[in-house]
Scaffold this active site. Sequence first.
Site, PDB file in Angstrom:
ATOM      1  N   LYS A  52       0.829  -1.209   0.000  1.00  0.00           N
ATOM      2  CA  LYS A  52       0.000   0.000   0.000  1.00  0.00           C
ATOM      3  C   LYS A  52       0.865   1.262   0.000  1.00  0.00           C
ATOM      4  O   LYS A  52       0.582   2.221  -0.719  1.00  0.00           O
ATOM      5  CB  LYS A  52      -0.949  -0.019   1.214  1.00  0.00           C
ATOM      6  CG  LYS A  52      -2.043  -1.079   1.089  1.00  0.00           C
ATOM      7  CD  LYS A  52      -2.758  -1.371   2.398  1.00  0.00           C
ATOM      8  CE  LYS A  52      -3.757  -2.504   2.233  1.00  0.00           C
ATOM      9  NZ  LYS A  52      -4.387  -2.949   3.481  1.00  0.00           N
ATOM     10  N   GLN A  96      -4.333  -1.796   9.726  1.00  0.00           N
ATOM     11  CA  GLN A  96      -4.242  -3.129   9.130  1.00  0.00           C
ATOM     12  C   GLN A  96      -4.782  -4.193  10.092  1.00  0.00           C
ATOM     13  O   GLN A  96      -4.367  -4.258  11.252  1.00  0.00           O
ATOM     14  CB  GLN A  96      -2.784  -3.436   8.769  1.00  0.00           C
ATOM     15  CG  GLN A  96      -2.591  -4.741   8.010  1.00  0.00           C
ATOM     16  CD  GLN A  96      -3.260  -4.729   6.650  1.00  0.00           C
ATOM     17  OE1 GLN A  96      -3.161  -3.768   5.901  1.00  0.00           O
ATOM     18  NE2 GLN A  96      -3.947  -5.816   6.327  1.00  0.00           N
ATOM     19  N   ASP A 119     -10.991   2.391   4.185  1.00  0.00           N
ATOM     20  CA  ASP A 119     -11.213   0.942   4.136  1.00  0.00           C
ATOM     21  C   ASP A 119     -12.706   0.615   4.020  1.00  0.00           C
ATOM     22  O   ASP A 119     -13.079  -0.503   3.696  1.00  0.00           O
ATOM     23  CB  ASP A 119     -10.632   0.253   5.379  1.00  0.00           C
ATOM     24  CG  ASP A 119      -9.298  -0.431   5.089  1.00  0.00           C
ATOM     25  OD1 ASP A 119      -9.057  -0.770   3.925  1.00  0.00           O
ATOM     26  OD2 ASP A 119      -8.516  -0.622   6.034  1.00  0.00           O
TER      27      ASP A 119
END
Length: 291
Positions: A52, A96, A119
């Site tokens: 990412k 994460q 997200d």
Amino acid sequence: MQILDGKLVAQAVKNELKLKTDTLKAQGKKTPHLAAVLVGNNGASETYVASKVKTCAEIGYHSTLIRFEATVDEQVLLQKIQELNDDDDIDGILVQLPLPKQISEEKVINTISAQKDVDGFHPANIGKMIQGQPAYIPATPYGILLLLEHYKIETKGKHAVVIGRSNIVGRPISILLSQNTATGNCTVTLCHSHTRNLKEICLQADIIVAALGKPEFLTADMVKDGVVVIDVGITRVEDKTKKKGYAIKGDVQYDTVAPKCSYITPVPGGVGAMTIAALMQNTYLAATQKQ
């Protein structure tokens, strides 16, 4: 049989975002900025986050990586997220997953500002998505839609079977495929560990999204000819013949299922690449909406 090449489509998305970002910079506008929070040193999580951060650099975004030890106190992590919420230079925040046991994923997700939740996990974004309102769509389901759109796969009136009911993939993609959109209008069956006659249901499917996290679960005897298969699974399976000591397997037994498909995603190189592309789309949207 045609392979749905996630790497190819993801690169096209990234190229387009780079052009848009270059334009923002040329106009003297703010460069999108993504903050990633990594807790512990889980191998898979390290790989995902590194990818990412690398993608941000490719597109021209700013990125910030914040690391915590696996033993971090929950309150310390929540305080850092609040600081990122309050930082006007940060457009998108991702933490994460998975997280260590002492930390509540629910609290973490709820603490991230809905306006910076790239997200797409915050209840406010999920609620808006369900109602068909503008929202940050969870990155993996969004990536699947982008893939279907790129290959012009007909979804209208099709029977889609989703295997897996997680809040990250299964539930949102089942909703998105059923909505009145260009990549929706499916009749959707959502299956899970308590579904009876799963094989019979799968054999009726025109589109199957396998998202249950069990390597090679979907086999050739479970699919009909001409089916479209989207494999979301990505699991490290021990394989001593490999240099790294493991092989990456999806939820689909690729070698036996692929010959029966009209389209299928590979693992790796399918949905995983699209997830990161979709995350970058959400980050751009977060930055430009603020402006």
